[in-house]
Design an enzyme around this catalytic site. Structure first.
Site, mmCIF file in Angstrom:
data_model
loop_
_atom_site.group_PDB
_atom_site.id
_atom_site.type_symbol
_atom_site.label_atom_id
_atom_site.label_comp_id
_atom_site.label_asym_id
_atom_site.label_seq_id
_atom_site.Cartn_x
_atom_site.Cartn_y
_atom_site.Cartn_z
ATOM 1 N N LYS A 39 -11.444 108.038 -95.722
ATOM 2 C CA LYS A 39 -11.281 109.417 -95.235
ATOM 3 C C LYS A 39 -9.967 109.569 -94.464
ATOM 4 O O LYS A 39 -9.182 110.486 -94.710
ATOM 5 C CB LYS A 39 -12.454 109.776 -94.310
ATOM 6 C CG LYS A 39 -12.211 110.985 -93.420
ATOM 7 C CD LYS A 39 -13.366 111.273 -92.501
ATOM 8 C CE LYS A 39 -13.321 110.614 -91.157
ATOM 9 N NZ LYS A 39 -12.614 111.305 -90.079
ATOM 10 N N ASN A 40 -9.733 108.663 -93.514
ATOM 11 C CA ASN A 40 -8.591 108.850 -92.621
ATOM 12 C C ASN A 40 -7.250 108.574 -93.291
ATOM 13 O O ASN A 40 -6.205 108.893 -92.733
ATOM 14 C CB ASN A 40 -8.773 108.021 -91.340
ATOM 15 C CG ASN A 40 -9.879 108.608 -90.470
ATOM 16 O OD1 ASN A 40 -10.286 109.759 -90.662
ATOM 17 N ND2 ASN A 40 -10.391 107.824 -89.543
ATOM 18 N N CYS A 135 -12.702 117.499 -78.627
ATOM 19 C CA CYS A 135 -13.978 117.495 -79.331
ATOM 20 C C CYS A 135 -14.938 116.645 -78.532
ATOM 21 O O CYS A 135 -14.592 116.166 -77.453
ATOM 22 C CB CYS A 135 -13.817 116.986 -80.761
ATOM 23 S SG CYS A 135 -13.380 115.268 -80.824
ATOM 24 N N ARG A 140 -8.731 114.460 -76.566
ATOM 25 C CA ARG A 140 -7.846 114.310 -77.710
ATOM 26 C C ARG A 140 -6.509 115.058 -77.553
ATOM 27 O O ARG A 140 -6.204 116.002 -78.300
ATOM 28 C CB ARG A 140 -8.576 114.703 -78.993
ATOM 29 C CG ARG A 140 -9.944 114.062 -79.028
ATOM 30 C CD ARG A 140 -10.524 113.770 -80.330
ATOM 31 N NE ARG A 140 -9.780 112.991 -81.259
ATOM 32 C CZ ARG A 140 -10.198 112.749 -82.499
ATOM 33 N NH1 ARG A 140 -11.339 113.245 -82.895
ATOM 34 N NH2 ARG A 140 -9.487 112.016 -83.317
ATOM 35 N N ASP A 327 -14.482 103.606 -84.197
ATOM 36 C CA ASP A 327 -15.339 104.322 -85.148
ATOM 37 C C ASP A 327 -16.596 103.520 -85.517
ATOM 38 O O ASP A 327 -17.509 104.066 -86.142
ATOM 39 C CB ASP A 327 -14.551 104.677 -86.422
ATOM 40 C CG ASP A 327 -13.443 105.671 -86.131
ATOM 41 O OD1 ASP A 327 -13.505 106.339 -85.080
ATOM 42 O OD2 ASP A 327 -12.507 105.766 -86.939
ATOM 43 N N ARG A 419 -18.960 115.021 -93.091
ATOM 44 C CA ARG A 419 -17.500 115.128 -92.962
ATOM 45 C C ARG A 419 -16.835 113.830 -93.394
ATOM 46 O O ARG A 419 -15.672 113.831 -93.775
ATOM 47 C CB ARG A 419 -17.117 115.409 -91.505
ATOM 48 C CG ARG A 419 -17.487 116.796 -91.051
ATOM 49 C CD ARG A 419 -17.065 117.020 -89.646
ATOM 50 N NE ARG A 419 -15.607 117.010 -89.577
ATOM 51 C CZ ARG A 419 -14.909 117.483 -88.566
ATOM 52 N NH1 ARG A 419 -15.524 118.025 -87.546
ATOM 53 N NH2 ARG A 419 -13.595 117.432 -88.578
HETATM 54 N N1 EPU Z 1 -3.720 110.055 -77.545
HETATM 55 C C1 EPU Z 1 -2.950 110.603 -76.549
HETATM 56 N N2 EPU Z 1 -1.967 111.483 -76.908
HETATM 57 C C2 EPU Z 1 -1.706 111.808 -78.199
HETATM 58 C C3 EPU Z 1 -2.499 111.229 -79.215
HETATM 59 C C4 EPU Z 1 -3.497 110.345 -78.863
HETATM 60 O O1 EPU Z 1 -3.149 110.322 -75.370
HETATM 61 O O2 EPU Z 1 -0.810 112.614 -78.441
HETATM 62 C C5 EPU Z 1 -4.792 109.119 -77.193
HETATM 63 C C6 EPU Z 1 -6.182 109.687 -77.576
HETATM 64 O O3 EPU Z 1 -6.678 110.529 -76.571
HETATM 65 C C7 EPU Z 1 -6.998 108.433 -77.735
HETATM 66 C C8 EPU Z 1 -5.984 107.426 -78.270
HETATM 67 O O4 EPU Z 1 -4.693 107.953 -77.981
HETATM 68 O O5 EPU Z 1 -7.444 108.004 -76.473
HETATM 69 C C9 EPU Z 1 -6.079 107.155 -79.753
HETATM 70 O O6 EPU Z 1 -6.042 108.365 -80.461
HETATM 71 P P1 EPU Z 1 -5.386 108.473 -81.906
HETATM 72 O O7 EPU Z 1 -4.273 109.434 -81.858
HETATM 73 O O8 EPU Z 1 -5.106 107.083 -82.397
HETATM 74 O O9 EPU Z 1 -6.567 109.073 -82.738
HETATM 75 P P2 EPU Z 1 -6.452 110.142 -83.911
HETATM 76 O O10 EPU Z 1 -5.245 109.892 -84.714
HETATM 77 O O11 EPU Z 1 -6.676 111.499 -83.372
HETATM 78 C C10 EPU Z 1 -7.687 108.674 -85.670
HETATM 79 C C11 EPU Z 1 -8.894 108.832 -86.541
HETATM 80 C C12 EPU Z 1 -10.156 108.752 -85.695
HETATM 81 C C13 EPU Z 1 -10.160 107.401 -84.970
HETATM 82 C C14 EPU Z 1 -8.877 107.242 -84.139
HETATM 83 C C15 EPU Z 1 -8.755 105.876 -83.481
HETATM 84 C C16 EPU Z 1 -8.057 110.267 -88.271
HETATM 85 C C17 EPU Z 1 -8.140 111.565 -88.968
HETATM 86 N N3 EPU Z 1 -8.845 110.126 -87.211
HETATM 87 O O12 EPU Z 1 -7.735 109.764 -84.757
HETATM 88 O O13 EPU Z 1 -11.241 108.807 -86.587
HETATM 89 O O14 EPU Z 1 -11.270 107.301 -84.123
HETATM 90 O O15 EPU Z 1 -7.730 107.410 -84.994
HETATM 91 O O16 EPU Z 1 -8.826 104.864 -84.415
HETATM 92 O O17 EPU Z 1 -7.335 109.379 -88.709
HETATM 93 C C18 EPU Z 1 -13.474 109.121 -87.236
HETATM 94 O O18 EPU Z 1 -13.141 108.819 -88.383
HETATM 95 O O19 EPU Z 1 -14.689 109.214 -86.885
HETATM 96 C C19 EPU Z 1 -12.443 109.367 -86.231
HETATM 97 C C20 EPU Z 1 -12.663 110.024 -85.104
#
Ligand code: EPU
Length: 438
Positions: A39-40, A135, A140, A327, A419
């Site tokens: 998915k991701n 969320c 986030r 996850d 999802r």
């Molecule tokens: N963070 C910040 N600032 C930013 C971005 C992230 O502080 O600008 C922090 C977040 O708050 C969090 C950490 O960095 O504490 C990691 O967040 P990340 O940006 O890596 O997460 P994401 O890209 O929003 C993806 C996956 C998530 C998965 C996370 C961590 C996708 C679409 N989503 O989210 O997947 O948990 O990486 O591995 O790729 C799921 O599939 O259930 C899911 C939530």
């Protein structure tokens, strides 16, 4: 999957709270599960298609509601998408800049839609999209995306829940820069890789996230003509190119789906196999399951799990790849609820990802939480209950607990499960689980 459904219908489907899973626990599972595409990865590869003027043929795309919403977002930009089975044909010759309000609901329905910002800025020099909210798993923030795009020459304005972004360089083309991310973010690394691919000059990303989905994105973009090196390491170098072409690309297997089904096998103390998976992406999870008392047999894209009847408690700390994935924290907690001993589970990635604890306890688990550390005292019996999943992985975890529990478990929150998992209940049903979607 019918991409031509009206947006309203799709959103109604995604948001529907009426469906649930009914599970009679206690069955031993047997057989093989085919793992779908990640998915991701798929969602970000779809966003990356905006960068090309050509035809992107994506194979191994999971049939899940997030992909459906992302397809609608691309369709709303004038992109022609044809879908059959697990394939998407995305034609990006003609794209128009999304005109705000029509897209508000779609963009809001799917957080990952924010990843369109990098490609839109690279292709059009501007973008206006709704701000992704927090969320249930945490606030986030998007500061890493914003601050690093600023360094590539983007200026931002926040107004009425919208984020307007514009490339502020003489020819409206992003300019390469050296970015030092403050935290390892999958999304920010992906946004920057996509934006920098069409920038003028070279971009260096330090402290980049190292997830397999990032390597997948770089591999597809390189096939499209990008020049990205170092994906999978903490330092990624992107030499911007003038344009990107179409390509054929197969999405990597979903390591989180695979991990979820390994835990389903462990919690029911059943031997099952997974095919079309990538064991290399699951090394940390496999090591933890081995410490619990599970054995593994491997071959290429194939994994067999053989759990002991009594599984021992093991501690985990979630962390960015190659650490234990956040996850799989909830599914692993469901397993530890049934193990022999006491386990400490520390969530370090998201600040609010333990909503499943209350529901697991209602089934008879013995879990207490303090400062994002759950202390899980294993119990012999869980009992079937009506439980509510509040995010994708928590809902999966409750279904796994239901497979172990005595009696009937009703799992609500299916709109989250769907999802991210294609045919979740069907796959488990084919292994012998008594699980019905109602
Ligand atoms: N963070 C910040 N600032 C930013 C971005 C992230 O502080 O600008 C922090 C977040 O708050 C969090 C950490 O960095 O504490 C990691 O967040 P990340 O940006 O890596 O997460 P994401 O890209 O929003 C993806 C996956 C998530 C998965 C996370 C961590 C996708 C679409 N989503 O989210 O997947 O948990 O990486 O591995 O790729 C799921 O599939 O259930 C899911 C939530």
């Amino acid at each position: 999957m019918n991409i031509n459904n009206s947006t309203a219908n799709i959103l109604k489907n995604v948001m529907s709270h009426n469906n649930y899973l009914e599970i009679e626990g206690g069955e031993i599972l047997k057989g093989n599960i085919k793992i779908n595409g990640a998915k991701n990865s798929a969602l970000v590869l779809m966003a990356a298609s905006i960068l090309s003027r050509g035809q992107i043929n994506l194979f191994n795309v999971p049939r899940i509601s997030d992909v459906l919403v992302m397809s609608e977002i691309l369709t709303a930009m004038g992109i022609n998408i044809k879908s059959s089975s697990n394939q998407l044909k995305i034609n990006t010759y003609e794209i128009s800049l999304p005109s705000q309000d029509v897209f508000f609901d779609l963009f809001n329905a799917l957080r990952v839609s924010f990843f369109c910002i990098g490609p839109l800025l690279a292709r059009f020099g501007k973008a206006k999209i709704p701000l992704p909210g927090g969320c249930l798993i945490g606030s986030r923030p998007i500061d890493e995306h914003i601050n690093s795009l600023k360094q590539l020459g983007v200026i931002f304005e926040f107004k009425n829940n919208y984020l307007s972004a514009e490339v502020n360089t003489p020819n409206k083309r992003l300019l390469g820069a050296t970015i030092n991310f403050k935290c390892k973010s999958v999304g920010a690394t992906e946004t920057l890789i996509m934006a920098a691919s069409l920038a003028k000059g070279t971009t260096i990303l330090n402290n980049a996230a190292q997830e397999p989905e990032i390597i997948d994105l770089a591999n597809m973009l390189n096939l499209m003509g990008a020049q990205i090196k170092g994906a999978g390491s903490e330092c990624i170098t992107i030499k911007g190119v003038e344009s990107l072409k179409g390509c054929n690309y197969t999405v990597i297997p979903d390591r989180i789906e695979a991990g979820t089904f390994l835990i389903a096998a462990a919690i029911t103390r059943s031997e099952i196999s997974l095919s079309q998976c990538e064991p290399n992406h699951l090394q940390t999870v496999i090591k933890k399951l081995e410490l619990c008392g599970c054995k593994f047999e491997y071959s290429k894209q194939f994994l067999r799990i053989i759990p002991n009847k009594i599984l021992k408690s093991v501690d985990i700390n979630t962390s960015p790849y190659p650490g234990f994935p956040t996850d799989l924290q909830a599914p692993f907690m469901a397993l530890m609820a049934t193990a022999d001993g006491t386990s400490k589970i520390k969530e370090t990635v998201f600040e609010n990802r333990m909503h499943h604890v209350k529901e697991l306890n209602s089934m008879g688990a013995n879990i207490t939480v303090k400062d994002n550390v759950a202390t899980v005292v294993g119990v012999k019996y869980l009992r079937g209950r009506v439980v509510l999943g509040t995010d994708l992985r928590a809902t999966a975890a409750l279904a796994l607990a239901g497979l172990y529990a005595n009696g009937k478990t009703i799992v609500r929150g299916l709109e989250y499960l769907e999802r991210g998992y294609e045919a979740f209940s069907k796959k488990l049903g084919e292994l012998g689980a008594k699980i019905l979607k109602k």
